[in-house]
Design an enzyme around this catalytic site. Structure first.
Site, PDB file in Angstrom:
ATOM      1  N   SER A   1     155.413  14.865 -54.804  1.00 30.91           N
ATOM      2  CA  SER A   1     155.456  16.230 -54.095  1.00 30.91           C
ATOM      3  C   SER A   1     154.973  17.506 -54.815  1.00 30.91           C
ATOM      4  O   SER A   1     154.537  18.421 -54.380  1.00 30.91           O
ATOM      5  CB  SER A   1     156.957  16.599 -53.689  1.00 30.91           C
ATOM      6  OG  SER A   1     157.086  15.948 -52.723  1.00 30.91           O
TER       7      SER A   1
ATOM      8  N   SER B   1     160.852  20.977 -50.469  1.00 26.08           N
ATOM      9  CA  SER B   1     159.690  19.868 -50.459  1.00 26.08           C
ATOM     10  C   SER B   1     159.810  19.229 -49.103  1.00 26.08           C
ATOM     11  O   SER B   1     159.712  17.885 -49.089  1.00 26.08           O
ATOM     12  CB  SER B   1     160.008  18.826 -51.530  1.00 26.08           C
ATOM     13  OG  SER B   1     159.124  18.071 -51.955  1.00 26.08           O
TER      14      SER B   1
ATOM     15  N   LYS C   1     152.052  19.071 -53.197  1.00 18.95           N
ATOM     16  CA  LYS C   1     152.221  20.034 -52.232  1.00 18.95           C
ATOM     17  C   LYS C   1     151.645  21.362 -52.833  1.00 18.95           C
ATOM     18  O   LYS C   1     151.452  22.465 -51.952  1.00 18.95           O
ATOM     19  CB  LYS C   1     153.765  20.080 -51.886  1.00 18.95           C
ATOM     20  CG  LYS C   1     154.083  19.043 -51.127  1.00 18.95           C
ATOM     21  CD  LYS C   1     155.751  19.399 -50.664  1.00 18.95           C
ATOM     22  CE  LYS C   1     155.982  18.240 -49.567  1.00 18.95           C
ATOM     23  NZ  LYS C   1     156.667  17.076 -50.369  1.00 18.95           N
TER      24      LYS C   1
END
Length: 453
Positions: free
Chosen positions: A137, A192, A140
């Site tokens: 993640s 997230s 991101k």
């Protein structure tokens, strides 16, 4: 593995705090995950001396952590442009790269890390900074850096069914037009939300277009180790990044006011679908004892997943990530006495929060006291359009403007004397050809009986 996110969206704790589906949550403290990548033999490179002959899952290499290797069935191959050289020759090393004259950085179980001064871009220490790893993640951050300048944060979004049912950690969106882009960015960077990432990609014209934009942004930032295959960091074949690249991306994010606000927010409200009044009446008639007299909340409260926010002095935030293949990864920034230190770790097998805090402490102590081992490079300049060789330039010859005006009126410049000294260049040897043709014509017409006067 899917998740019933509609059921999740309707689940609120008694304190009103959103409970997210952490199917990809990191392991608890002291829990050990088995790395998918075989342990590597790493040495220490003082002042950037590269350690060579490192074995990676049976493959010997000196530049990239997993070049030519397969990570749990996910191929991570090839080398990025200028891999191992971007930021300085010292950063080509795969062991610990540190300055001389001060104590070494604290030990960490991460396979790769970067400690850098976010203000100057100086890399203070690193370990395998250009090694290719699955980013989870932390990718991101690239999604946010790419889309924040492109999307109106006040625009309302209706996510698709596909976005609402993305696997992994989720904020629990539903296919209703109740979300602002601003809400989805908070969900992306605070909790997230994999579903929020896809919804933002849809708002940008679709996942395919967004991935193209993300990879273009990575090239612009000179993050040549990075290839995005998903907008949320869920593992995908060919997806990769490096500790160095994530530091570049985070530094670009810190330059965006909205990005800084999202990553530093501890608790925020997130829109929730309102309960259908008709269903509520039926529920009351069916069982009045179970029916609540208070209206359903129009929002949830979500809390930032960064455990160092509010716990580590000066912590600004950024992003953590974890999957069973990528293991733990983290990008963090903290500011003290007007100076900001960045720490990136990748491929950590356990709980990393205490280690990150110690790496940050070392960064603040080392800043300004030792020569950097490398540099976070600036974004690549936009290419300047090259002038065409066929472009017609204005003639500096006096009277040239009069020639243009005469031609615009459909007149012959030679007949009115305008710019009679300016020749017309047609190109190549065309003028010579025309002159020779005219001369030959005159020769054919002049016979012995012709008059000469």
């Amino acid at each position: 593995m899917g998740t019933n996110l509609r059921a999740l969206a309707a689940t609120v704790t008694t304190t009103g705090v959103l409970t997210t589906a952490l199917l990809c949550a990191p392991p608890t403290a002291n829990a050990r995950a088995v790395p998918d990548l075989a342990p590597r033999q790493t040495g220490t490179a003082t002042l950037g001396t590269a350690v060579t002959g490192t074995t990676v899952a049976g493959t010997t290499g000196t530049g990239t952590a997993v070049t030519g290797a397969t990570v749990s069935g996910t191929a991570v191959s090839g080398t990025g442009k200028a891999n191992g050289a971007i930021g300085g020759d010292r950063l080509a090393g795969r062991g610990i790269i540190r300055p001389a004259g001060i104590k070494p950085p604290p030990k960490t179980e991460a396979s790769a890390y970067v400690i850098a001064d976010a203000d100057t871009g100086a890399v203070l220490a690193a370990k395998d900074p250009h090694g290719h790893y699955l980013p989870a993640s932390t990718l991101k951050t690239l999604t946010a850096v790419t889309l924040i300048p492109r999307l109106d944060k006040n625009r309302k979004i209706k996510p698709s069914e596909e976005a609402c049912n993305v696997e992994g950690s989720a904020v629990g969106i539903v296919p209703e037009p109740i979300y602002k882009v601003d809400d989805l960015f908070r969900a992306l960077l605070m909790v997230s939300g994999n579903d929020a990432a896809v919804a933002l990609a849809e708002a940008n014209g679709g996942v395919k277009k967004t991935l193209a934009d993300m990879n273009k942004e990575a090239r612009k930032l000179q993050a040549y180790d990075t290839v995005a295959k998903t907008p949320n960091g869920l593992d995908a074949p060919g997806q990769r990044s490096s500790a160095y690249d994530l530091a570049l991306i985070a530094r670009a994010g810190l330059a965006l006011p909205d990005f800084r606000e999202y990553i530093s927010t501890k608790v925020a409200k997130f829109p929730a679908p309102k309960e259908d009044p008709k269903k509520k009446k039926k529920k009351k008639r069916r069982d009045d004892a179970e029916a609540s007299e208070s209206p359903a909340p129009a929002y949830y409260e979500m809390a930032n997943h960064n455990r160092l926010l509010g716990r580590y002095k000066g912590m600004l935030g950024v992003k953590n990530g974890w999957t069973s293949k990528a293991l733990g990864s983290f990008v963090g920034a903290a500011k003290r006495d007007g100076h900001t230190i960045l720490v990136v770790i990748m491929h950590h097998p356990g709980s990393f929060w205490d280690e990150v805090a110690k790496l940050l402490d070392w960064g603040f102590a080392a800043r300004g006291k030792a020569a950097p081992v490398g540099q976070l490079v600036a974004p690549a300049p936009d290419p300047k359009p090259a002038s065409s060789p066929l472009a017609v330039r204005a003639s500096p010859t006096p009277g040239g403007a009069d020639v243009g005006a005469a031609r615009a009126r459909g007149e012959d410049p030679a007949s009115n004397g305008a710019g009679s000294t300016t020749p017309l260049v047609i190109g190549g040897g065309a003028v010579v050809v025309l002159a020779l043709g005219a001369y030959a014509l005159r020769r054919r017409r002049r016979t012995p009986g012709d008059a000469t006067g």
